[in-house]
Design a protein around this motif. Structure first.
Motif, PDB file in Angstrom:
ATOM      1  N   ILE A 192      96.485  25.778  20.667  1.00  0.00           N
ATOM      2  CA  ILE A 192      96.745  26.088  19.259  1.00  0.00           C
ATOM      3  C   ILE A 192      95.943  27.336  18.894  1.00  0.00           C
ATOM      4  N   ILE A 193      96.662  28.376  18.483  1.00  0.00           N
ATOM      5  CA  ILE A 193      96.001  29.647  18.187  1.00  0.00           C
ATOM      6  C   ILE A 193      95.896  29.914  16.690  1.00  0.00           C
ATOM      7  N   GLU A 194      96.641  29.134  15.886  1.00  0.00           N
ATOM      8  CA  GLU A 194      96.556  29.332  14.445  1.00  0.00           C
ATOM      9  C   GLU A 194      97.077  28.104  13.723  1.00  0.00           C
ATOM     10  N   GLN A 195      96.500  27.821  12.555  1.00  0.00           N
ATOM     11  CA  GLN A 195      97.029  26.752  11.711  1.00  0.00           C
ATOM     12  C   GLN A 195      96.513  26.931  10.297  1.00  0.00           C
ATOM     13  N   GLY A 196      97.295  26.444   9.349  1.00  0.00           N
ATOM     14  CA  GLY A 196      96.928  26.545   7.943  1.00  0.00           C
ATOM     15  C   GLY A 196      98.146  26.596   7.053  1.00  0.00           C
ATOM     16  N   GLU A 197      97.929  26.682   5.761  1.00  0.00           N
ATOM     17  CA  GLU A 197      99.021  26.827   4.812  1.00  0.00           C
ATOM     18  C   GLU A 197      99.566  28.247   4.899  1.00  0.00           C
ATOM     19  N   LEU A 198     100.862  28.384   4.616  1.00  0.00           N
ATOM     20  CA  LEU A 198     101.508  29.683   4.787  1.00  0.00           C
ATOM     21  C   LEU A 198     100.871  30.750   3.904  1.00  0.00           C
ATOM     22  N   VAL A 199     100.530  30.391   2.672  1.00  0.00           N
ATOM     23  CA  VAL A 199      99.941  31.382   1.772  1.00  0.00           C
ATOM     24  C   VAL A 199      98.619  31.909   2.342  1.00  0.00           C
ATOM     25  N   GLU A 200      97.845  31.038   2.984  1.00  0.00           N
ATOM     26  CA  GLU A 200      96.589  31.451   3.595  1.00  0.00           C
ATOM     27  C   GLU A 200      96.833  32.369   4.786  1.00  0.00           C
ATOM     28  N   LEU A 201      97.837  32.023   5.596  1.00  0.00           N
ATOM     29  CA  LEU A 201      98.117  32.817   6.788  1.00  0.00           C
ATOM     30  C   LEU A 201      98.706  34.176   6.427  1.00  0.00           C
ATOM     31  N   LYS A 202      99.527  34.212   5.387  1.00  0.00           N
ATOM     32  CA  LYS A 202     100.053  35.503   4.929  1.00  0.00           C
ATOM     33  C   LYS A 202      98.920  36.427   4.498  1.00  0.00           C
ATOM     34  N   GLU A 203      97.971  35.864   3.787  1.00  0.00           N
ATOM     35  CA  GLU A 203      96.834  36.653   3.328  1.00  0.00           C
ATOM     36  C   GLU A 203      95.978  37.113   4.512  1.00  0.00           C
ATOM     37  N   LYS A 204      95.745  36.224   5.465  1.00  0.00           N
ATOM     38  CA  LYS A 204      94.921  36.548   6.627  1.00  0.00           C
ATOM     39  C   LYS A 204      95.519  37.692   7.445  1.00  0.00           C
ATOM     40  N   TYR A 205      96.847  37.638   7.661  1.00  0.00           N
ATOM     41  CA  TYR A 205      97.500  38.627   8.509  1.00  0.00           C
ATOM     42  C   TYR A 205      98.131  39.779   7.729  1.00  0.00           C
ATOM     43  N   LYS A 206      97.963  39.758   6.404  1.00  0.00           N
ATOM     44  CA  LYS A 206      98.512  40.811   5.539  1.00  0.00           C
ATOM     45  C   LYS A 206     100.020  40.969   5.754  1.00  0.00           C
ATOM     46  N   GLU A 207     100.712  39.825   5.759  1.00  0.00           N
ATOM     47  CA  GLU A 207     102.154  39.815   5.963  1.00  0.00           C
ATOM     48  C   GLU A 207     102.852  39.124   4.792  1.00  0.00           C
ATOM     49  N   LYS A 208     104.125  39.468   4.580  1.00  0.00           N
ATOM     50  CA  LYS A 208     104.871  38.938   3.454  1.00  0.00           C
ATOM     51  C   LYS A 208     105.689  37.699   3.814  1.00  0.00           C
ATOM     52  N   ASN A 209     105.892  37.449   5.096  1.00  0.00           N
ATOM     53  CA  ASN A 209     106.697  36.298   5.494  1.00  0.00           C
ATOM     54  C   ASN A 209     106.148  35.676   6.779  1.00  0.00           C
ATOM     55  N   LEU A 210     106.709  34.517   7.131  1.00  0.00           N
ATOM     56  CA  LEU A 210     106.239  33.776   8.301  1.00  0.00           C
ATOM     57  C   LEU A 210     106.535  34.521   9.593  1.00  0.00           C
ATOM     58  N   GLU A 211     107.636  35.221   9.648  1.00  0.00           N
ATOM     59  CA  GLU A 211     107.967  35.979  10.858  1.00  0.00           C
ATOM     60  C   GLU A 211     106.845  36.961  11.203  1.00  0.00           C
ATOM     61  N   GLY A 212     106.376  37.702  10.187  1.00  0.00           N
ATOM     62  CA  GLY A 212     105.294  38.645  10.419  1.00  0.00           C
ATOM     63  C   GLY A 212     104.019  37.958  10.870  1.00  0.00           C
ATOM     64  N   VAL A 213     103.706  36.832  10.236  1.00  0.00           N
ATOM     65  CA  VAL A 213     102.511  36.056  10.617  1.00  0.00           C
ATOM     66  C   VAL A 213     102.625  35.600  12.068  1.00  0.00           C
ATOM     67  N   PHE A 214     103.772  35.045  12.412  1.00  0.00           N
ATOM     68  CA  PHE A 214     103.979  34.500  13.765  1.00  0.00           C
ATOM     69  C   PHE A 214     103.844  35.586  14.819  1.00  0.00           C
ATOM     70  N   LEU A 215     104.491  36.714  14.606  1.00  0.00           N
ATOM     71  CA  LEU A 215     104.475  37.786  15.612  1.00  0.00           C
ATOM     72  C   LEU A 215     103.074  38.352  15.784  1.00  0.00           C
ATOM     73  N   LYS A 216     102.309  38.463  14.700  1.00  0.00           N
ATOM     74  CA  LYS A 216     100.937  38.959  14.820  1.00  0.00           C
ATOM     75  C   LYS A 216     100.041  37.924  15.515  1.00  0.00           C
ATOM     76  N   ALA A 217     100.247  36.659  15.208  1.00  0.00           N
ATOM     77  CA  ALA A 217      99.400  35.613  15.775  1.00  0.00           C
ATOM     78  C   ALA A 217      99.554  35.515  17.292  1.00  0.00           C
ATOM     79  N   ILE A 218     100.768  35.699  17.792  1.00  0.00           N
ATOM     80  CA  ILE A 218     100.998  35.541  19.235  1.00  0.00           C
ATOM     81  C   ILE A 218     100.799  36.842  20.006  1.00  0.00           C
ATOM     82  N   SER A 219     100.573  37.940  19.291  1.00  0.00           N
ATOM     83  CA  SER A 219     100.443  39.240  19.976  1.00  0.00           C
ATOM     84  C   SER A 219      99.072  39.402  20.638  1.00  0.00           C
TER      85      SER A 219
END
Length: 240
Positions: free
Chosen positions: A213-240
């Motif tokens: 497990i490389i990431e977990q949390g509420e979507l609003v928190e993850l968007k803020e962490k990765y500076k992304e507007k949607n889950l796709e952006g969060v996901f792609l940054k997290a696995i990169s």
């Protein structure tokens, strides 16, 4: 107490770790999105949650009970809906639901009422006496979901539940998941590659990569962490 509590779980095949020391939980009444690329470990994890595989290390509790100790009792509280419908296609929906209900030792009167209720919910009442083999994929998915719900589970494990569906059928399934969660309090663990589904439905998100497990949390928190507007952006940054 969590509905699902996974602690220190590993799964080895030979000398290879498919799952490496994962920890996560599903709260009561929560929809958890469980995301990962192909081969990341999602299916192996689901198989352990549903008792198809046993952990090599660690433990899994469902409703506070270790599944290795009380497997049968726990499985009766879980509804599992696989990515590909597993149905006896020579049966009708009514017969298929009756067969599954009897496997759960449901009383005849309770089962009959439940079949009627689920066929109505799934908009399959007009097709209850037709053979499943003649159904579209969307209709087969609906029968599969009804099979997973027949025994009134408290936890749903949904694997690619909208995959291959047309937009109308996908909308119906997403709305059904919302109703089951919000009105009946059913907890859900949801895996899918269709990130829009998770973004719409999930309360929290877990991302798994190479068995960890490389990431977990509420979507609003993850968007803020990765500076992304949607889950796709969060996901792609997290696995990169």
């Amino acid at each position: 107490m969590y509905d699902v509590n996974v602690q220190g779980v590993c799964k080895k095949f030979g000398n290879v770790y498919a799952i490496k020391h994962i920890n996560f939980f599903v709260k009561k009444g929560e929809i958890l999105g469980f995301l990962g690329q192909n081969g990341a470990g999602k299916t192996t994890t689901i198989k352990m949650l549903t008792g198809q595989l046993l952990p090599t290390e660690g433990y899994i509790e469902i409703f506070g009970v270790n599944i290795t100790d009380h497997h049968k009792d726990i499985m009766s509280k879980i509804g599992y809906i696989p990515d590909t419908p597993i149905l006896y296609e020579g049966l009708t929906p009514k017969e298929m639901l009756g067969f599954i209900g009897r496997l759960y030792n449901m009383k005849t009167s309770v089962l009959s009422n439940r079949i009627h209720e689920l066929l109505s919910i799934m908009n399959l009442k007009d097709f209850e006496d037709e053979l499943i083999k003649n159904f579209s994929l969307g209709m087969k998915k609906k029968v599969s979901i009804a099979c997973g719900l027949i025994h009134s589970p408290k936890l749903l494990i949904l694997d690619e539940v909208t995959n291959g569906l047309d937009p109308r059928s996908a909308r119906e399934i997403k709305d059904l998941i919302k109703v089951l969660n919000e009105q009946q309090g059913i907890s859900c663990l949801l895996t899918t590659h269709i990130l829009d589904v998770v973004e719409e439905l999930a309360h929290r998100i877990i991302i798994i990569e190479k068995g960890e497990i490389i990431e977990q949390g509420e979507l609003v928190e993850l968007k803020e962490k990765y500076k992304e507007k949607n889950l796709e952006g969060v996901f792609l940054k997290a696995i990169s």
